[in-house]
Scaffold this motif. Structure first.
Motif, short mmCIF file in Angstrom:
data_model
loop_
_atom_site.label_atom_id
_atom_site.label_comp_id
_atom_site.label_asym_id
_atom_site.label_seq_id
_atom_site.Cartn_x
_atom_site.Cartn_y
_atom_site.Cartn_z
N ILE A 7 0.95 -1.09 0.13
CA ILE A 7 0.05 -0.07 0.17
C ILE A 7 1.03 1.29 -0.05
CG2 ILE A 7 -2.02 1.19 1.12
CD1 ILE A 7 -2.35 -1.67 0.21
N ALA A 8 1.00 1.82 -1.16
CA ALA A 8 2.17 2.74 -1.35
C ALA A 8 1.76 4.20 -1.40
CB ALA A 8 2.77 2.46 -2.80
N GLY A 9 2.36 5.04 -0.44
CA GLY A 9 2.18 6.41 -0.36
C GLY A 9 3.23 7.01 -1.31
N GLN A 10 3.82 8.08 -0.84
CA GLN A 10 4.73 8.96 -1.98
C GLN A 10 6.34 9.01 -1.06
OE1 GLN A 10 2.29 12.57 -2.10
NE2 GLN A 10 1.96 11.93 -4.24
N GLY A 11 7.20 9.24 -1.93
CA GLY A 11 8.60 9.11 -1.29
C GLY A 11 9.35 7.98 -1.62
N GLY A 12 10.69 7.95 -1.08
CA GLY A 12 11.47 6.73 -1.71
C GLY A 12 11.27 5.37 -1.19
N LEU A 13 10.57 5.39 -0.12
CA LEU A 13 10.39 4.06 0.71
C LEU A 13 9.73 3.06 -0.29
CD1 LEU A 13 10.91 2.21 2.91
CD2 LEU A 13 8.87 3.17 4.33
N PRO A 14 8.12 3.38 -0.70
CA PRO A 14 7.75 2.46 -1.51
C PRO A 14 8.50 1.83 -2.60
CG PRO A 14 6.23 4.47 -0.81
CD PRO A 14 7.71 4.82 -0.40
N VAL A 15 9.25 2.87 -3.23
CA VAL A 15 10.15 2.46 -4.58
C VAL A 15 10.99 1.50 -3.92
CG1 VAL A 15 11.71 3.46 -6.22
CG2 VAL A 15 9.76 4.75 -5.58
N ARG A 16 11.85 1.77 -2.88
CA ARG A 16 12.69 0.51 -2.52
C ARG A 16 12.20 -0.71 -2.13
NH1 ARG A 16 17.50 2.24 0.23
NH2 ARG A 16 17.76 -0.20 0.51
N LEU A 17 10.77 -0.63 -1.42
CA LEU A 17 10.12 -2.00 -1.36
C LEU A 17 9.68 -2.66 -2.22
CD1 LEU A 17 8.23 -0.94 2.12
CD2 LEU A 17 10.35 -1.91 1.60
N ALA A 18 9.30 -1.68 -3.31
CA ALA A 18 8.86 -2.22 -4.73
C ALA A 18 9.84 -3.19 -5.27
CB ALA A 18 8.03 -1.35 -5.51
N ALA A 19 11.15 -2.37 -5.29
CA ALA A 19 12.18 -3.16 -5.86
C ALA A 19 12.58 -4.24 -5.12
CB ALA A 19 13.42 -2.08 -6.21
N ALA A 20 12.47 -4.42 -3.53
CA ALA A 20 12.88 -5.42 -3.06
C ALA A 20 11.99 -6.74 -3.13
CB ALA A 20 12.95 -5.08 -1.33
N LEU A 21 10.62 -6.40 -3.26
CA LEU A 21 9.86 -7.32 -3.63
C LEU A 21 9.92 -8.10 -5.03
CD1 LEU A 21 6.39 -5.69 -2.15
CD2 LEU A 21 7.36 -7.63 -1.44
N LYS A 22 10.01 -7.21 -6.03
CA LYS A 22 10.55 -7.76 -7.31
C LYS A 22 11.75 -8.53 -7.50
CE LYS A 22 11.03 -6.03 -12.09
NZ LYS A 22 11.08 -4.84 -13.18
N ALA A 23 12.75 -8.25 -6.65
CA ALA A 23 13.94 -9.07 -6.39
C ALA A 23 13.88 -10.24 -6.12
CB ALA A 23 15.09 -8.02 -5.89
N SER A 24 12.99 -10.47 -5.05
CA SER A 24 12.62 -11.47 -4.22
C SER A 24 11.68 -12.57 -4.89
CB SER A 24 12.14 -11.24 -3.02
OG SER A 24 10.54 -11.06 -3.32
N GLY A 25 11.00 -12.06 -6.03
CA GLY A 25 10.39 -13.12 -6.78
C GLY A 25 9.05 -13.44 -6.30
N GLU A 26 8.84 -12.64 -5.01
CA GLU A 26 7.48 -12.95 -4.34
C GLU A 26 6.36 -12.36 -4.89
OE1 GLU A 26 5.61 -11.50 -0.41
OE2 GLU A 26 7.82 -11.90 -0.09
N ALA A 27 5.38 -12.97 -5.01
CA ALA A 27 4.11 -12.62 -5.73
C ALA A 27 3.65 -11.24 -4.89
CB ALA A 27 2.95 -13.70 -5.83
N HIS A 28 3.23 -10.36 -5.84
CA HIS A 28 2.91 -8.96 -4.91
C HIS A 28 2.22 -8.06 -6.04
CE1 HIS A 28 6.37 -7.70 -7.09
NE2 HIS A 28 6.07 -6.44 -7.06
N LEU A 29 1.40 -7.30 -5.50
CA LEU A 29 1.02 -6.10 -6.17
C LEU A 29 0.89 -4.76 -5.57
CD1 LEU A 29 -2.13 -5.13 -4.70
CD2 LEU A 29 -3.04 -7.23 -5.63
N ILE A 30 0.85 -3.67 -6.09
CA ILE A 30 1.10 -2.44 -5.73
C ILE A 30 -0.29 -1.62 -5.69
CG2 ILE A 30 2.21 -0.15 -5.88
CD1 ILE A 30 4.58 -1.87 -6.95
N ALA A 31 -0.76 -0.93 -4.50
CA ALA A 31 -1.75 -0.24 -4.50
C ALA A 31 -1.43 1.11 -4.19
CB ALA A 31 -2.98 -0.86 -3.60
N GLU A 32 -2.30 2.13 -4.47
CA GLU A 32 -1.98 3.47 -4.33
C GLU A 32 -3.30 4.47 -4.06
OE1 GLU A 32 -1.11 5.45 -8.63
OE2 GLU A 32 0.73 4.70 -7.38
N MET A 33 -3.46 5.25 -3.26
CA MET A 33 -4.57 5.94 -3.14
C MET A 33 -4.89 7.06 -4.07
SD MET A 33 -5.95 8.52 -0.09
CE MET A 33 -5.65 7.38 1.37
N GLU A 34 -6.15 7.15 -4.79
CA GLU A 34 -6.29 8.05 -6.08
C GLU A 34 -5.90 9.50 -5.36
OE1 GLU A 34 -10.14 8.15 -7.66
OE2 GLU A 34 -10.17 5.90 -7.96
#
Length: 274
Positions: A7-34
Motif C-alpha cells: 500500500i504505497a504512499g509517496q516518497g522513496g520508501l515505496p520505491v525501495r520496497l517495490a524493488a525488494a519485492l520484485k528482486a525476491s520473486g515474491e508474488a505481489h501487487l502495488i496499490a495507491e490512493m487516488e
C-alpha cells in the motif's frame, strides 16, 4: 502461498520496497490512493479510495493477497460522503473516532480493519531488513558533547511521543532548539538553519544534533520514521554536528548516499542504542 500488497504512499520508501519485492520473486501487487501517485517505475497499481475501502479490501482478497505492508507519505484525503458504499459506511464510525484522536490512533484502526479481513500486516523491515540498521556509529565520530545532546534529545522525543506531536528534536549545548511537529522534519531543520546562530549560547560550542525515534507506544509496522540524503543536506545547512536515531527504530532511505553526503558535509551518523 504468500502474496504481498504494498500500500504505497509517496516518497522513496515505496520505491525501495517495490524493488525488494520484485528482486525476491515474491508474488505481489502495488496499490495507491487516488490522487496520491507513488510513481513506482514499471508499476501498474491498483487504485483505491477511502470511501470505497470495503470493496478495495475484497479486491485484495480475491487477488490472493495474504499480507500487507504500508509505506510512504499520505495526506489525509478529502472525503466525499456521496461515494461511500453501504459496507464501507459500517467502518466510518471506527475511522472517524480514530481521526479525532490523532495519526497513531488512525493508523492502529486501519491496521485493525485490514486484520479483520484476515490480512497479516507487516513492517517495511520484514520486506527489506537492511533498511533498519542496528546500533553503532555509521560514519564520523560524535564527541562527548554530542553524546550528551543526543541523550537530551532522546528524552525530549520520548516526552512528546505520547502527545502524538512528532518524532524528532534538535538539541545543542543541552538546549532544545526545535521539536518536530505537523510541518515535519524539513520545516524543523529549516527553522534551525535560520535561527540556530542566535539560539546557541556559545557560538564556538557544540553545534548540536538532530535526533529521530518512533513515538513511544506506536505500532512499528507503520509510520516508522525515515531518514535519507535530503535529511543530511538539511542538517548540514542547519550547522549541526550530526544525525542520531534510535537503533532498530528508523528506516534509512539510500544508506550509501546518506553516508557519502554526511562524509562530504562533515556530519556523523549514529544509530543510538535505546
Amino acid at each position: 502461498m504468500t502474496k504481498t500488497a504494498l500500500i504505497a504512499g509517496q516518497g522513496g520508501l515505496p520505491v525501495r520496497l517495490a524493488a525488494a519485492l520484485k528482486a525476491s520473486g515474491e508474488a505481489h501487487l502495488i496499490a495507491e490512493m487516488e490522487g496520491f501517485p507513488a510513481d513506482i517505475p514499471g508499476a501498474d497499481p491498483v487504485r483505491y479510495r477511502i470511501e470505497r475501502l470495503a470493496p478495495f479490501l475484497d479486491h485484495l482478497a480475491r487477488e490472493g493477497v495474504t499480507r500487507v505492508v504500508f509505506a510512504g507519505a499520505l495526506r489525509r484525503p478529502q472525503i466525499d460522503p456521496e461515494l461511500i458504499d453501504a459496507r464501507t459506511a459500517t467502518l466510518v464510525p471506527r475511522l472517524l473516532g480514530a481521526f479525532q484522536k490523532g495519526d497513531d490512533s488512525l493508523l492502529r484502526e486501519v491496521i485493525a480493519i485490514f486484520e479483520d479481513w484476515d490480512f497479516a500486516v507487516v513492517g517495511a523491515s520484514d520486506i527489506s531488513p537492511d533498511l533498519v540498521p542496528g546500533a553503532g556509529v555509521i560514519t564520523g565520530a560524535p564527541c562527548d558533547d554530542d553524546r550528551r545532546d543526543a541523550a537530551r534529545a532522546a528524552e525530549i522525543v520520548a516526552g512528546i511521543g505520547p502527545l502524538d506531536i512528532g518524532q524528532g528534536a534538535v538539541v545543542a549545548q543541552g538546549l532544545c532548539l526545535a521539536v518536530e511537529a505537523l510541518p515535519g522534519t524539513d520545516a524543523m531543520l529549516a527553522f534551525v538553519a535560520e535561527h540556530a546562530g542566535r539560539l546557541r549560547p556559545n557560538p564556538n560550542g557544540a553545534r548540536g544534533v538532530f535526533y529521530k525515534a518512533p513515538k513511544s507506544g506506536q505500532d512499528r509496522r507503520v509510520d516508522l520514521p525515515t531518514l535519507g540524503p535530503a535529511t543530511v543536506a538539511a542538517a548540514a545547512k542547519a550547522g549541526l554536528a550530526g544525525i542520531v536515531w534510535e537503533a532498530g527504530g528508523v528506516i534509512l532511505i539510500d544508506r550509501e548516499a546518506m553516508i557519502a553526503a554526511a562524509e562530504t558535509a562533515g556530519l556523523f551518523l549514529w544509530a543510538r542504542e535505546p
